[in-house]
Structures are given as structure tokens and as C-alpha cells.
Design an enzyme around this catalytic site. Structure first.
Site, PDB file in Angstrom:
ATOM      1  N   HIS A 160       0.819  -1.229   0.000  1.00 48.28           N
ATOM      2  CA  HIS A 160       0.000   0.000   0.000  1.00 48.28           C
ATOM      3  C   HIS A 160       0.848   1.271   0.000  1.00 48.28           C
ATOM      4  CE1 HIS A 160      -3.642  -2.274   0.440  1.00 48.28           C
ATOM      5  NE2 HIS A 160      -3.281  -2.783   1.604  1.00 48.28           N
ATOM      6  N   ASP A 196      -2.510 -10.543  -2.449  1.00 48.63           N
ATOM      7  CA  ASP A 196      -3.079 -10.100  -1.171  1.00 48.63           C
ATOM      8  C   ASP A 196      -4.564  -9.760  -1.376  1.00 48.63           C
ATOM      9  OD1 ASP A 196      -1.899  -8.644   1.624  1.00 48.63           O
ATOM     10  OD2 ASP A 196      -3.738  -7.735   0.843  1.00 48.63           O
TER      11      ASP A 196
HETATM   12  C1  SP5 Z   1      -1.097  -5.175   3.786  1.00 47.78           C
HETATM   13  C2  SP5 Z   1      -2.542  -5.248   4.160  1.00 47.78           C
HETATM   14  O1  SP5 Z   1      -3.132  -6.323   4.103  1.00 47.78           O
HETATM   15  N1  SP5 Z   1      -3.117  -4.118   4.578  1.00 47.78           N
HETATM   16  C3  SP5 Z   1      -4.483  -4.112   4.935  1.00 47.78           C
HETATM   17  C4  SP5 Z   1      -4.914  -2.782   5.455  1.00 47.78           C
HETATM   18  C5  SP5 Z   1      -6.342  -2.823   5.874  1.00 47.78           C
HETATM   19  N2  SP5 Z   1      -6.715  -1.636   6.540  1.00 47.78           N
HETATM   20  C6  SP5 Z   1      -8.102  -1.567   6.903  1.00 47.78           C
HETATM   21  C7  SP5 Z   1      -8.336  -2.380   8.136  1.00 47.78           C
HETATM   22  C8  SP5 Z   1      -9.775  -2.359   8.554  1.00 47.78           C
HETATM   23  C9  SP5 Z   1      -9.894  -3.103   9.858  1.00 47.78           C
HETATM   24  N3  SP5 Z   1     -11.198  -3.599  10.022  1.00 47.78           N
HETATM   25  C10 SP5 Z   1     -11.439  -4.092  11.349  1.00 47.78           C
HETATM   26  C11 SP5 Z   1     -12.598  -5.023  11.380  1.00 47.78           C
HETATM   27  C12 SP5 Z   1     -12.895  -5.422  12.800  1.00 47.78           C
HETATM   28  N4  SP5 Z   1     -13.942  -6.386  12.852  1.00 47.78           N
HETATM   29 ZN    ZN Z   2      -4.101  -7.253   2.637  1.00 44.90          ZN
END
Ligand code: SP5
Ligand code: ZN
Length: 350
Positions: A160, A196
Site C-alpha cells: 500500500h 493479497d
Molecule cells: C497489507 C494489508 O493487508 N493491509 C491491509 C490494510 C487494511 N486496513 C483496513 C483495516 C480495517 C480493519 N477492520 C477491522 C474489522 C474489525 N472487525
Molecule cells: Zn491485505
């Protein structure tokens, strides 16, 4: 398959991340790599090769030097301002605001150089990310020296991160740094296949106008899935890079049949490009039990993925990206790599 392990990964150890207005337990944690390491050590894969420091220049071939300096010093600046624990951005230069002037304010620079508030920056983030890129460059050396394949075990992940921003738990784009290093070492065509769950927006953006690095990605549809603002099927590259970017967005909840249908199409496209090197951005957050993602792959599918990748008969560098079902990551990564290895062993050398 030789393995390069970034032993400094645990220096990046965030406790919490923002989610829906709350601080929740961080998903991208040191235990992820620890579990992969355990699974690898208990396997036939290896040997482990020590990380070689290639310095800062290969990072600066992809990332803006001012951005790298910011990441290196950011946590100390945060503490000096009275910030507690991990550092988060709070303001961003959205449309109509200027991003061409670097403000003096730390809060402003934190926003200038980031894309979300879900990627905590800690005291050891720079060290962990720097040595992760070095581990990936070391794995590249192995493949350039004639190894059929290599695996780089590192975190934080990278796909990212853009030329001058962090986000999605990523700070230095290991895949991009490594692809550029392969170009600089004389390889003419490099393919990056990103499996991914999340679209590799940083990698795509870095190579979007170039024909020498073909970026292909299979991921959750950005209409509903992070990173939301990139990763659509109509993004095919621009200028000289027209036709050298391929996105396969799939709906959240897509079946394994849908996933492999997209994967096989991507492999056909990739093969037609005739790359001299394949870099796999290997996130295993496509696993059915992943806590933040919505595909359904499991051990047999991960093994099949590895087998199909081996059938391309390309020098292949696997680079660890996401995967948040911590206890299952080791098993899932091992399935890909062992699937690759069993198929590759039956083939003539490349
Ligand atoms: C490298 C990679 O896989 N990055 C992923 C980044 C995702 N960011 C958003 C995360 C959202 C978290 N959601 C939490 C859900 C709780 N139930
Ligand atoms: Zn990811």
C-alpha cells in the site's frame, strides 16, 4: 527454497489501530511473522540466508528521499510534541489543498505523507521497514544469482505504500524497491503479481506509466474493500505503461472458483509479457478465516496457488504482505511455498 528473514520485524510493534472511532487491537502484529517462522523452521524449506545491507540508495530509487527521512524521524517528533504511544495522522491534503509544499508542522507532515489513520507508526517502524526492504533485496540477490525461487519473510508489509506515503500498515514498498533493483541489475521485464486480499495501490501507482514492470492484482473490489480509491478493472496503465497494469477485483465473499478463474486469467496475461523475474506480493489474507477480509481460500487452495505459480517456470521471489488470522498464517504461507516447491522440483531448471 532459500528464505531471508527480517529479524528486526518486531521493532515495529503497534498495540492499537483506529477503527470506527475506537482504538482496537492492532491486526498487523509481530506474532504474524513469528508464526510463519515457526512453520518454516518445522518444514523442509530453507536454508535461511542472512540479510545483507544494500543501503538507502535502492529505497530512494522508488521513494522520495524527503518521505524516507520523515518516516525515519517521525516517532521521535511525535514524542517531542507530547504524543503518547504510536503516532497517527489526523489531517490530510484532500482535493483543493496543496500537497506540493511540505509544511513545518509535524501533524501536517504526518497527513501529507499518509493515506489513512489505521497504520500506527512506532519507535521501531523505520528500523523494521528498512531491514524488511534489505531482506527483500537479499532475496533478489539469490534469484539473480540463479536460485529458482526465494521467500522473504518480513513485516510490516509494503504494497500500500506509495512513492511518498504510508498506509494500510505499509511504509516501504518492498515489492517496488525489489522490482526496481532487478531493473537496475539489468533485468528488462519484471512482473509483480499481487495476491493479497487488498489491492496493492502503492505498487500500481509507482509503475503505472511504465512498460518495464507489469503489475497484476487479484483483490476485493475497492467499491467496498480497502484501499477503496484504487484497484478497479479499468485501470490498465497510462502513457508508456498503457496495457501494463491489470486488476481483477472480485466481490467480497467471492468463491474459490471465482478467485481461481481470475488468477488463471492473470497468469495468462503475465506469461504473455514474458518477464525475466516474477515477484509475488504474497498476502494470505485471502484465507477464509481472516478477521478483516472476505475471500475463502484455505490450505488446498494455497497449495494449488503455489503449484500454478511454479508452472510458469520463472525465477520467482515471494514477498510477505498481509494475512491476519495469526495462528493460521504459517500454515497458509507454507502451503503456497511447498506447493511451488513440489511442482518446481519436477521441472528443468530455469
Ligand atoms: C497489507 C494489508 O493487508 N493491509 C491491509 C490494510 C487494511 N486496513 C483496513 C483495516 C480495517 C480493519 N477492520 C477491522 C474489522 C474489525 N472487525
Ligand atoms: Zn491485505
Amino acid at each position: 527454497m532459500k528464505i531471508v528473514y527480517n529479524e528486526r520485524h518486531a521493532q515495529h510493534a503497534a498495540q492499537k489501530e483506529f477503527f470506527r472511532g475506537q482504538l482496537v487491537d492492532a491486526f498487523e502484529i509481530p506474532a504474524r511473522a513469528d508464526f510463519v517462522l515457526q512453520a518454516l523452521q518445522a518444514s523442509e524449506l530453507g536454508p535461511f540466508v542472512p540479510v545483507v545491507d544494500h543501503g538507502r540508495v535502492p529505497l530512494e530509487r522508488v521513494h522520495a528521499p524527503a518521505y524516507l527521512r520523515f518516516i525515519e524521524g517521525a516517532h521521535a517528533e511525535w514524542l517531542a510534541l507530547g504524543g503518547q504511544g504510536e503516532a497517527f495522522p489526523a489531517v490530510w491534503p484532500i482535493r483543493s489543498l496543496r500537497s506540493d509544499v511540505e509544511p513545518k508542522s509535524f501533524a501536517a507532515r504526518m497527513g501529507l505523507y499518509s493515506m489513512d489513520s489505521g497504520s500506527p507508526l512506532t519507535a521501531g517502524t523505520w528500523a523494521a521497514a528498512y531491514w524488511g526492504a534489505q531482506a527483500s533485496l537479499t532475496a533478489l540477490d539469490l534469484v539473480l544469482a540463479g536460485e529458482r525461487s526465494a521467500y522473504c519473510l518480513t513485516r510490516p508489509p509494503g504494497h500500500h505504500a506509495g512513492a511518498d506515503f504510508f498506509g494500510g500498515y505499509c511504509f516501504i514498498n518492498n515489492a517496488a524497491v525489489t522490482a526496481q533493483a532487478a531493473r537496475d541489475a539489468g533485468r528488462q521485464r519484471v512482473a509483480i503479481l499481487d495476491v493479497d486480499y487488498h489491492h496493492g495501490n502503492g505498487t500500481q501507482a509507482i509503475f503505472y506509466e511504465r512498460a518495464d514492470v507489469f503489475f497484476l492484482s487479484i483483490h476485493g473490489d475497492p467499491q467496498t474493500e480497502y484501499p477503496f480509491f484504487l484497484g478497479h478493472a479499468d485501470e490498465r496503465g497510462a502513457g508508456a505503461g498503457e496495457g501494463f497494469n491489470a486488476n481483477y477485483p472480485l466481490p467480497a465473499g467471492a468463491s474459490n472458483e471465482q478467485w481461481f478463474e481470475a488468477f488463471e486469467k492473470a497468469l495468462v496475461q503475465l506469461n504473455a509479457f514474458a518477464p525475466e523475474l516474477l515477484i509475488v506480493s504474497l498476502g494470505v489474507d485471502t484465507y477464509g478465516g481472516d478477521p478483516i477480509s472476505h475471500f475463502r481460500l484455505d490450505e488446498p487452495e494455497f497449495r494449488r496457488m503455489g503449484q500454478s505459480l511454479a508452472s510458469l517456470q520463472l525465477p520467482t521471489l515471494f514477498l510477505q504482505e498481509g494475512g491476519y488470522a495469526t495462528a493460521a498464517i504459517g500454515r497458509n504461507v507454507l502451503a503456497v511455498l511447498a506447493g511451488f516447491e513440489t511442482t518446481a522440483q519436477g521441472q528443468p531448471g530455469v
